[in-house]
Write a protein that holds these residues in place. Structure first.
Motif, short mmCIF file in Angstrom:
data_model
loop_
_atom_site.label_atom_id
_atom_site.label_comp_id
_atom_site.label_asym_id
_atom_site.label_seq_id
_atom_site.Cartn_x
_atom_site.Cartn_y
_atom_site.Cartn_z
N THR A 104 4.63 14.51 -10.79
CA THR A 104 5.02 13.57 -9.59
C THR A 104 5.94 12.75 -10.17
O THR A 104 6.18 12.22 -11.44
N ILE A 105 6.88 12.46 -9.21
CA ILE A 105 8.18 11.51 -9.40
C ILE A 105 8.35 10.45 -8.66
O ILE A 105 8.20 10.59 -7.36
N LEU A 106 8.44 9.19 -9.18
CA LEU A 106 8.72 8.00 -8.19
C LEU A 106 10.00 7.54 -8.67
O LEU A 106 10.22 7.45 -9.71
N ILE A 107 10.85 7.45 -7.54
CA ILE A 107 12.21 6.91 -7.93
C ILE A 107 12.98 6.03 -7.05
O ILE A 107 12.54 5.78 -6.08
N VAL A 108 13.61 5.01 -8.01
CA VAL A 108 14.15 3.92 -7.26
C VAL A 108 15.62 4.24 -7.21
O VAL A 108 16.14 4.60 -8.00
N ASN A 115 0.76 -1.12 -0.08
CA ASN A 115 -0.11 0.15 -0.04
C ASN A 115 0.79 1.14 0.02
O ASN A 115 1.84 1.29 0.67
N LEU A 116 0.53 2.19 -0.97
CA LEU A 116 1.32 3.35 -1.03
C LEU A 116 0.75 4.34 -1.65
O LEU A 116 -0.06 4.39 -2.67
N THR A 117 1.00 5.90 -1.21
CA THR A 117 0.33 6.87 -1.88
C THR A 117 1.37 7.61 -2.32
O THR A 117 2.41 7.75 -1.65
N LEU A 118 1.24 8.20 -3.72
CA LEU A 118 2.32 9.25 -4.15
C LEU A 118 1.68 10.53 -4.14
O LEU A 118 0.77 10.70 -4.96
N PRO A 119 2.14 11.40 -3.19
CA PRO A 119 1.61 12.74 -3.56
C PRO A 119 1.80 13.50 -4.55
O PRO A 119 2.98 13.46 -5.19
N THR A 120 1.03 14.29 -5.11
CA THR A 120 1.12 15.17 -6.53
C THR A 120 2.23 16.14 -6.33
O THR A 120 2.36 16.93 -5.29
N ASN A 121 3.18 16.15 -7.49
CA ASN A 121 4.11 16.99 -7.41
C ASN A 121 5.25 16.90 -6.38
O ASN A 121 5.78 17.89 -5.85
N LYS A 122 5.47 15.67 -5.61
CA LYS A 122 6.39 15.45 -4.76
C LYS A 122 7.39 14.39 -5.43
O LYS A 122 6.99 13.56 -6.24
N ILE A 123 8.65 14.28 -4.67
CA ILE A 123 9.25 13.17 -5.23
C ILE A 123 9.33 12.12 -4.12
O ILE A 123 9.47 12.50 -2.80
N THR A 124 8.83 10.87 -4.45
CA THR A 124 8.74 9.85 -3.52
C THR A 124 9.92 8.85 -3.94
O THR A 124 10.21 8.46 -5.06
N ALA A 125 10.80 8.40 -2.96
CA ALA A 125 12.07 7.70 -3.33
C ALA A 125 11.47 6.15 -2.55
O ALA A 125 11.05 5.87 -1.70
N LEU A 126 12.04 5.07 -3.56
CA LEU A 126 11.86 3.73 -3.36
C LEU A 126 13.60 3.20 -2.72
O LEU A 126 14.13 3.25 -3.43
N ILE A 127 13.61 3.01 -1.33
CA ILE A 127 14.80 2.37 -1.07
C ILE A 127 14.45 0.87 -0.38
O ILE A 127 13.56 0.65 -0.22
N GLY A 128 15.57 0.43 -0.17
CA GLY A 128 15.86 -0.94 0.38
C GLY A 128 16.75 -1.72 -0.17
O GLY A 128 17.38 -1.43 -1.25
N PRO A 129 17.20 -3.20 0.19
CA PRO A 129 18.43 -3.88 -0.06
C PRO A 129 18.07 -4.25 -1.58
O PRO A 129 17.07 -4.45 -2.00
#
Lengths: 309, 262, 315
Positions: free
Chosen positions: B209-213, B34-48
């Protein structure tokens, strides 16, 4: 165990080492000779074709040979213009490529970009079988199946014609073009495909706008090698296209190609050094030069796409 | 568990992921995310490595549809309207609204101009001046215009790695996407090129809106407004970036961001 | 849940984006159909070719046809001499092209030091593969038949076709040896093996299956090859068999057959197909069935072998 064999090797008497080294040298030389045989064959081809045809050019000028419009070396008065034979070769090859390039490219794009693994597993052996059919069988097929079939639509078509020979030759070349082109297309990295799909492209747009241009040097190399194959093809044209040297680009005509002429002369009595004997080597020399040029371009293009990815 | 609409930044959600599961054949790669990406924000996905960051990212533009045997469950809802994982939605439609920038620069073997224009051409755009305007706009937005405006006809391969990646960003921007996915966009680049790209992304969030790994925690800390931590296919935690890096709720997250494992 | 991705209300019929997607996908599917049609053209040609051969030739294809010599009377003629000739010629071809080809392939892949000379050999191999087969016939005519005075013999024919098969064997050897990972070479050297031991004890056995596949495909091409044998003057009317290679008396093995005149299946077929009488065309079709069966059999063995190797061998 490694340690013991190593110490043995160090402890081996010098004579044993010398023998071992000699043996290695000997094996390498034998293998080298095998590899060198290829160079020897190329040299032999050039030397034999050159020396056996040189006699002809003592009586016929090169100018006459390349610009004469009549080819009748075995009749009186003999005519040595090779243009009619070149004309037959060009026409049949053009028909063949007209068939082989669109069909071969379509199949390659389909197999590499559209078809599932299952389809590919079934289609590839069919293409390989098609490529494995002996050319003499294709010749028979062109003469006794394709020509009668075409005569239903074109009643004026003679029994020997360049159209049927060219069409069948085209089908024969399809597997070569499709498999080489497909190889080139598959070596295009998936990253490029994904980039295109991520931009919202369809399969066709990806195949045509990204994969095809990226694979183009490999694909064009398959076309060039296809041309070389068509120019050198012998049996289909000797059986189905006729043996009459004429200057005509009309596919419905019967005409002799360079290769068909060589076969025609070989079938007769052919004393060593006679005019007929010399002419087939001269024609062969021209033939091998033409295919050599195409092959060189083709392989150059192929190397280029290998370097790219 | 998810606390994105904190009182400090009431950004409306652009994308809402609910109960997302993803399978590669039998392999359950994404587990109930479950995840929400807010408008015009950068969300980063981190993890091993291997935790499913990239797999999750590629769900957002249905890249997994390209290969057989992949299966989605759950919903990714865009603008509160459309579940883009719905079978009735064509993945091509999704990709026309969601752009993507890949791990390694992957320009097409075409000119610089044609690379950027590709998305428009794919959409059947014929108006030449419109395309030229869009290309210029996208190249300017990706801070590449000054370097290439005199050689738009050059092959894209001739650019440096960092330039190629900015070209790929321009390619994604030219079609005005609402969401752009970045899959470790700087992992193949040197530090200077990386900094250029990061500055660029920071500017971009005004419009998309940006989603970055990312593999780099510093990058996530520098760049993103929100950070989501994934572990073994699960979304362990997602919050504002400073919360994740300073007061993460879970022990594993704290360990990871402090470099105890990875 | 709204079905439209671009418009807020689900009642709008179709958005411009959706229309464009539908239209573009239609074109994509159309091309897919063109691909299937192209494959069908190839498949139909193959089927038509086989049907034509069988409809015309099957009635003639019987034991008498397989065990009779050529005959001016079409109904009495058979392919015995051609069948035996094809087999013996293939024997010579395999015996020469396979060792030389494998040796050349191993040299080019494992021994050669990259320099101008090795580049020259490389160019030669690729070019030889593209030389029209009839040119090999001319080479054989000038070199084997007249210069070496080997005549119109099985030996000449076998050597001629060996030239054709050689590049195929070389390429097959190189590709299969190249597929063996270098860790295996290092492991062998680490055990104290010399280069030739590494090549002959390890590389060659591991690559053998793939090389064999290539050899069979090469031979299946050679068995159907007509043009180069026409130029050296293969006879079409042979009413006897060459001397048997195995003799009942000492020294039990004879090489007299190498010098014997010969005919082969494709030449026999070519001869019959060139005749105007339709009875001979029936013979041509029957010979075509025999020839096609031989090549198809060899091809399917090769395809099966490759399939087996691909399944069992994963480096």
């Amino acid at each position: 165990m490694t340690i013991s064999s190593l110490s043995e090797a160090i402890a081996a008497p010098p004579r044993k080492q010398v023998i071992r080294r000699l043996k290695e040298r000997f094996i390498e030389s034998v293998l080298f000779l095998c590899a060198f045989s290829c160079v020897a064959v190329t040299i032999a081809i050039m030397v034999i074709l050159g020396t056996e045809s040189i006699g002809l050019f003592k009586t016929v000028s090169l100018w006459e040979f390349f610009t004469g419009t009549e080819w009748a070396p075995l009749f009186e008065p003999a005519k040595y213009g090779i243009l009619p034979l070149v004309c037959g070769t060009v026409t049949t090859s053009a028909i063949a490529l007209f068939v082989a390039i669109p069909i071969g490219t379509t199949i390659a794009l389909f197999l590499s970009e559209f078809a599932s693994q299952k389809v590919r597993v079934w289609v590839k052996p069919i293409l390989e079988i098609l490529a494995g059919v002996p050319t003499v069988v294709y010749g028979y097929f062109a003469l006794l199946f394709v020509t009668p079939l075409l005569q239903i639509v074109l009643p004026d078509l003679p029994g020997f014609n360049m159209l049927a020979a060219g069409l069948v030759m085209g089908i024969m070349i399809v597997p070569q073009i499709s498999s080489m082109s497909e190889d080139a297309m598959r070596s295009v990295p998936d990253e490029l495909r994904e980039g295109s799909y991520a931009a919202g492209a369809t399969k066709l747009q990806t195949a045509w706008n990204v994969v095809f241009p990226a694979a183009f040097s490999g694909v064009s190399s398959s076309y060039i090698l296809g041309i070389s194959r068509a120019v050198g093809e012998t049996m289909i044209v000797s059986i189905a296209a006729g043996l009459q040297p004429t200057i005509s680009f009309n596919p419905m005509d019967s005409a002799a190609t360079m290769t068909a002429y060589i076969v025609q002369v070989s079938l007769g009595d052919l004393p060593h050094g006679s005019t007929g004997y010399q002419t087939i080597f001269a024609v062969g020399f021209l033939l091998v030069s033409m295919t050599l040029i195409f092959n060189t371009i083709g392989h150059w293009l192929k190397r280029r796409y290998r370097e790219q990815y | 568990m998810i606390n994105i609409d904190s009182p400090v930044s009431p950004a409306p959600p652009k994308v809402e992921v609910s109960n997302l599961n993803f399978y590669y054949g039998d392999k359950h790669a994404i587990k109930n995310v479950n995840l929400t990406l807010p408008t015009n924000k950068i969300t980063a996905l981190i993890g091993p490595s291997g935790c499913g960051k990239t797999t999750l990212l590629r769900c957002f533009n249905r890249m997994h549809d390209l290969y057989d045997g992949n299966r989605y469950e759950g919903e990714i809802v865009l603008d509160g309207q459309v579940n883009i994982l719905s079978r009735r939605i064509d993945p091509i439609e999704v990709r026309m609204r969601v752009g993507m920038v890949f791990q390694r620069p992957n320009p097409f073997p075409k000119s610089i101009f044609e690379n950027v224009a590709y998305g428009l051409r794919v959409r059947g755009e014929k108006n030449k001046s419109f395309i030229a305007d869009k290309v210029e706009e996208a190249l300017k937005a990706s801070a590449l215009w000054d370097e290439v405006n005199d050689r738009l006809k050059d092959m894209a391969f001739n650019l440096s790695g960092g330039q190629q990646q900015r070209l790929c960003i321009a390619r994604a921007l030219a079609t005005d996407p609402e969401l752009i996915l970045f899959d470790e966009p700087t992992s193949a680049l040197d530090p200077i090129a990386t900094r250029n790209i990061e500055e660029l992304m920071d500017g971009l969030k005004k419009q998309v809106t940006i989603l970055i790994v990312t593999h780099s925690m510093q990058q996530a800390a520098r760049l993103s407004d929100y950070t989501a931590f994934m572990y073994l296919g699960e979304m362990l935690e997602c919050d504002r970036t400073e919360v994740i890096f300073k007061h993460a709720a879970q022990l594993r997250t704290r360990d990871y961001v402090s470099g105890q494992f990875g | 849940m709204a079905t439209s991705i671009s418009s807020p209300s689900s009642s709008t019929p179709l958005s411009p984006i959706q229309l464009s997607v539908i239209q573009r996908k239609r074109r994509s599917n159309l091309f897919s159909a063109a691909g299937i049609v192209s494959i069908l053209i190839a498949l139909m040609t193959l089927i038509a070719l086989v049907l034509q051969l069988f409809i015309q030739g099957l009635p003639k294809l019987n034991w008498q046809f397989l065990t009779s010599f050529a005959d001016p009377e079409a109904s009495l003629a058979g392919v015995l001499a051609a069948l035996v000739g094809s087999c013996l010629v293939m024997l010579v071809t395999a015996a020469t092209a396979v060792p030389v080809g494998i040796g050349a392939g191993l040299y080019l892949e494992e021994y050669v030091t990259r320099n101008k000379f090795s580049a020259l050999i490389e160019i030669n191999v690729t070019n030889l593969a593209g030389v029209p087969s009839i040119v090999y016939g001319l080479l054989a005519l000038g070199l084997f038949k007249y210069y070496f005075s080997l005549g119109e013999s099985i030996l000449t024919a076998g050597l001629t076709l060996a030239l054709l098969v050689l590049p195929v064997v070389i390429v097959a050897t190189r590709e299969s040896v190249r597929a063996i990972p270098s860790s295996l070479r290092e492991a062998t050297y680490a055990m104290g093996a010399s280069k030739s031991q590494m090549v002959f004890d390890h590389l060659l056995p591991y690559a053998f299956g793939n090389i064999l596949t290539g050899v069979i495909i090469g031979l299946s091409r050679a068995i159907g090859e007509t043009a180069p044998l026409v130029t050296i003057g293969a006879l079409t009317f042979i009413a006897f068999l060459p001397e048997s290679p195995i003799q009942s008396s000492f020294p039990f093995i004879s090489f007299e057959w190498l010098k014997a005149p010969f005919t082969v299946l494709p030449i026999q077929m070519f001869n019959w197909v060139s005749r105007p009488e339709s009875e001979f065309q029936v013979n041509a079709a029957a010979a075509g069935i025999v020839l096609l069966s031989l090549t198809l059999m060899m091809n399917s063995i090769a395809i099966y072998l490759r399939y087996r190797i691909q399944k069992s061998l994963k480096w």
